[in-house]
Enzyme design. Structure first.
Site, mmCIF file in Angstrom:
data_model
loop_
_atom_site.group_PDB
_atom_site.id
_atom_site.type_symbol
_atom_site.label_atom_id
_atom_site.label_comp_id
_atom_site.label_asym_id
_atom_site.label_seq_id
_atom_site.Cartn_x
_atom_site.Cartn_y
_atom_site.Cartn_z
ATOM 1 N N SER A 142 27.964 86.992 106.577
ATOM 2 C CA SER A 142 29.356 86.693 106.946
ATOM 3 C C SER A 142 29.398 86.205 108.389
ATOM 4 O O SER A 142 28.519 86.547 109.195
ATOM 5 C CB SER A 142 30.195 87.970 106.831
ATOM 6 O OG SER A 142 31.477 87.776 107.405
ATOM 7 N N TYR A 155 31.398 97.207 108.670
ATOM 8 C CA TYR A 155 31.109 96.076 107.768
ATOM 9 C C TYR A 155 30.379 94.982 108.547
ATOM 10 O O TYR A 155 29.376 94.428 108.082
ATOM 11 C CB TYR A 155 32.422 95.546 107.179
ATOM 12 C CG TYR A 155 32.311 94.221 106.450
ATOM 13 C CD1 TYR A 155 31.854 94.167 105.132
ATOM 14 C CD2 TYR A 155 32.676 93.022 107.075
ATOM 15 C CE1 TYR A 155 31.760 92.949 104.463
ATOM 16 C CE2 TYR A 155 32.582 91.806 106.416
ATOM 17 C CZ TYR A 155 32.126 91.778 105.110
ATOM 18 O OH TYR A 155 32.029 90.567 104.455
ATOM 19 N N LYS A 159 26.534 93.232 108.070
ATOM 20 C CA LYS A 159 26.298 91.794 107.906
ATOM 21 C C LYS A 159 25.341 91.276 108.991
ATOM 22 O O LYS A 159 24.561 90.363 108.741
ATOM 23 C CB LYS A 159 27.638 91.043 107.918
ATOM 24 C CG LYS A 159 28.511 91.336 106.676
ATOM 25 C CD LYS A 159 27.810 90.909 105.396
ATOM 26 C CE LYS A 159 28.705 90.977 104.170
ATOM 27 N NZ LYS A 159 28.044 90.499 102.947
HETATM 28 N N1 NAP Z 1 35.957 86.177 101.257
HETATM 29 C C1 NAP Z 1 35.554 86.064 102.515
HETATM 30 O O1 NAP Z 1 36.336 85.684 103.420
HETATM 31 C C2 NAP Z 1 34.129 86.353 102.884
HETATM 32 C C3 NAP Z 1 33.699 85.957 104.147
HETATM 33 C C4 NAP Z 1 32.388 86.211 104.522
HETATM 34 C C5 NAP Z 1 31.526 86.824 103.630
HETATM 35 N N2 NAP Z 1 31.978 87.206 102.415
HETATM 36 C C6 NAP Z 1 31.010 87.852 101.513
HETATM 37 O O2 NAP Z 1 30.978 87.163 100.281
HETATM 38 C C7 NAP Z 1 30.570 88.063 99.250
HETATM 39 C C8 NAP Z 1 31.496 87.932 98.059
HETATM 40 O O3 NAP Z 1 32.832 88.183 98.449
HETATM 41 P P1 NAP Z 1 34.066 87.459 97.761
HETATM 42 O O4 NAP Z 1 35.030 87.198 98.843
HETATM 43 O O5 NAP Z 1 33.613 86.361 96.908
HETATM 44 O O6 NAP Z 1 34.640 88.661 96.869
HETATM 45 P P2 NAP Z 1 35.577 88.637 95.557
HETATM 46 O O7 NAP Z 1 36.139 87.302 95.289
HETATM 47 O O8 NAP Z 1 36.515 89.786 95.722
HETATM 48 O O9 NAP Z 1 34.537 88.965 94.379
HETATM 49 C C9 NAP Z 1 33.840 90.138 94.389
HETATM 50 C C10 NAP Z 1 32.848 90.128 93.227
HETATM 51 O O10 NAP Z 1 31.972 91.210 93.403
HETATM 52 C C11 NAP Z 1 31.930 92.009 92.238
HETATM 53 N N3 NAP Z 1 31.577 93.324 92.725
HETATM 54 C C12 NAP Z 1 32.289 94.129 93.559
HETATM 55 N N4 NAP Z 1 31.602 95.245 93.822
HETATM 56 C C13 NAP Z 1 30.405 95.139 93.185
HETATM 57 C C14 NAP Z 1 29.268 95.968 93.083
HETATM 58 N N5 NAP Z 1 29.208 97.165 93.702
HETATM 59 N N6 NAP Z 1 28.223 95.544 92.333
HETATM 60 C C15 NAP Z 1 28.265 94.376 91.704
HETATM 61 N N7 NAP Z 1 29.324 93.541 91.754
HETATM 62 C C16 NAP Z 1 30.381 93.930 92.493
HETATM 63 C C17 NAP Z 1 33.296 91.808 91.609
HETATM 64 O O11 NAP Z 1 33.355 92.018 90.201
HETATM 65 P P3 NAP Z 1 33.592 93.485 89.550
HETATM 66 O O12 NAP Z 1 34.925 93.956 90.017
HETATM 67 O O13 NAP Z 1 33.511 93.237 88.070
HETATM 68 O O14 NAP Z 1 32.461 94.321 90.047
HETATM 69 C C18 NAP Z 1 33.485 90.315 91.883
HETATM 70 O O15 NAP Z 1 32.763 89.537 90.935
HETATM 71 C C19 NAP Z 1 30.496 89.435 99.904
HETATM 72 O O16 NAP Z 1 29.158 89.679 100.285
HETATM 73 C C20 NAP Z 1 31.343 89.287 101.158
HETATM 74 O O17 NAP Z 1 30.943 90.177 102.170
HETATM 75 C C21 NAP Z 1 33.252 86.990 102.000
#
Ligand code: NAP
Length: 260
Positions: A142, A155, A159
C-alpha cells in the site's frame, strides 16, 4: 489437470483489487484460482471470470488466509490443476484498528500481522515447491507502506514490513529464477477503503466527488484509483515483459509521493 494454460493463484480475489488482478491474469491467458473466505463470493467471481474469458479461465476454493488448513487446501486445490504455478499474488489484508496507535489491543495487532504478513509468507513457503524458473510472486502492499495513514498506524507498519519481505524473498528466490515484486496502490475505490473515500461533504451527507477527495488527499492526478488501475499492473509484473524486474515495488497511486 490443465492442458495448456499457465496457472495463477490470487488470494482475496472475489472483489476489488484481487478480482481485478484475477480478471487481468485470465485475460492474459492464464487459468486463475480464485479464493476468499466466503464460498458464495468465490462462486460468483469464478462465474464472472469464466463468462468473460471462457469456461477454463477460472476455478476457485474458499480460503481464509489466516487459517492454516484453508491455506493447505488452497495449495492442494492448485496442485490438482497444475504441477507448477506461474503467478502467485498475495492480496489479502485486514485493518482491525482505527485511531491513535496505542489504542490497539494485542489481539488486533496479532490479527493484522497474521493476515497481512504471516499468511502471505507461509503461502509463499507452502507454494514454494510449485514455483519454478519463470514463476513470480506479487505482494499487494500500500502507499501506506511509505506514508503512514493517520489512524491506521499498525496497518501501515504491516504494509512497510511487506516491502522488506518482498526484498528478502526476491534475493532468496532469484537463484531459482523466481521473481518477487510488490504493488503499492494509492487510494482505490473498494469496500475496504470506503471510510477513506466516502467522506461526508460538509455535513450534507453525500459522498464527495472524486476530484474533491483527491485534493483532500493531495493526489496529483486529482482522482481516486479504481481496481482496474491495479489489475493490469499485476498482469505486467507477472509477464515476460517484466522478466528482469525483481525485488521492486511499483507504486500505483496517482502521483502521491512515496519515499521511505
Ligand atoms: N482499497 C484501497 O484503497 C487499497 C489501497 C492500498 C492497498 N490496498 C490493499 O489491497 C488489498 C485488497 O483490498 P481491496 O481494497 O481490494 O479490498 P476489497 O475490495 O474490500 O476486497 C477484499 C477481498 O478480500 C477478501 N478477504 C477479506 N478477508 C480475507 C481473508 N482473511 N482471507 C481471504 N480473503 C479475504 C474478500 O472476500 P471475502 O469477504 O469473501 O473473504 C474480498 O474478496 C489489500 O491488501 C489492501 O491492503 C487497498
Amino acid at each position: 489437470m490443465l492442458e495448456n494454460k499457465p496457472l495463477a493463484v490470487v488470494t482475496a480475489s472475489t472483489a476489488g483489487i484481487g478480482l481485478s488482478a484475477a480478471m487481468a491474469l485470465a485475460k492474459s491467458g492464464m487459468h486463475v484460482v480464485v479464493s476468499s473466505r466466503k464460498a458464495e463470493n468465490v462462486s460468483q467471481a469464478v462465474a464472472l471470470i469464466n463468462d468473460a474469458y471462457g469456461p477454463d479461465a477460472a476455478s476457485g476454493i474458499p480460503c481464509h488466509v489466516g487459517n492454516k488448513a484453508n491455506r493447505e487446501a488452497l495449495v492442494a486445490f492448485a496442485a490438482s490443476r497444475s504441477a507448477h504455478i506461474r503467478a502467485l499474488v498475495l492480496n489479502a489484508a485486514v485493518s482491525t484498528a482505527y485511531g491513535p496507535i496505542f489504542n490497539i489491543s494485542e489481539d488486533q495487532w496479532d490479527k493484522m500481522f497474521d493476515i497481512n504478513l504471516k499468511a502471505a509468507f507461509f503461502l509463499v513457503k507452502d507454494f514454494n515447491d510449485m514455483l519454478t524458473a519463470g514463476s513470480s510472486v506479487t505482494f499487494i502492499t500500500s502507499i501506506a507502506a511509505y506514508n503512514p495513514i493517520p489512524g491506521l498506524g499498525a496497518y501501515s507498519i504491516t504494509k512497510t514490513a511487506l516491502l522488506g519481505m518482498c526484498k528478502t524473498l526476491s534475493v532468496e528466490l532469484a537463484r531459482d529464477g523466481i521473481r518477487v515484486n510488490a504493488i503499492a496502490p494509492g487510494l482505490i475505490q473498494t469496500k475496504f477503503s470506503e471510510k477513506l473515500w466516502k467522506h461526508k461533504d460538509q455535513g450534507k451527507g453525500e459522498a464527495m466527488e472524486s476530484n474533491k477527495i483527491s485534493k483532500f488527499l493531495h493526489i496529483p492526478m486529482r482522482r481516486i484509483g479504481m481496481p482496474n488501475d491495479i489489475g493490469g499492473v499485476v498482469a505486467f509484473l507477472v509477464s515476460e515483459d517484466a522478466a528482469y524486474i525483481t525485488g521492486e515495488t511499483i507504486v500505483v497511486a496517482g502521483g502521491i509521493t512515496s519515499k521511505l
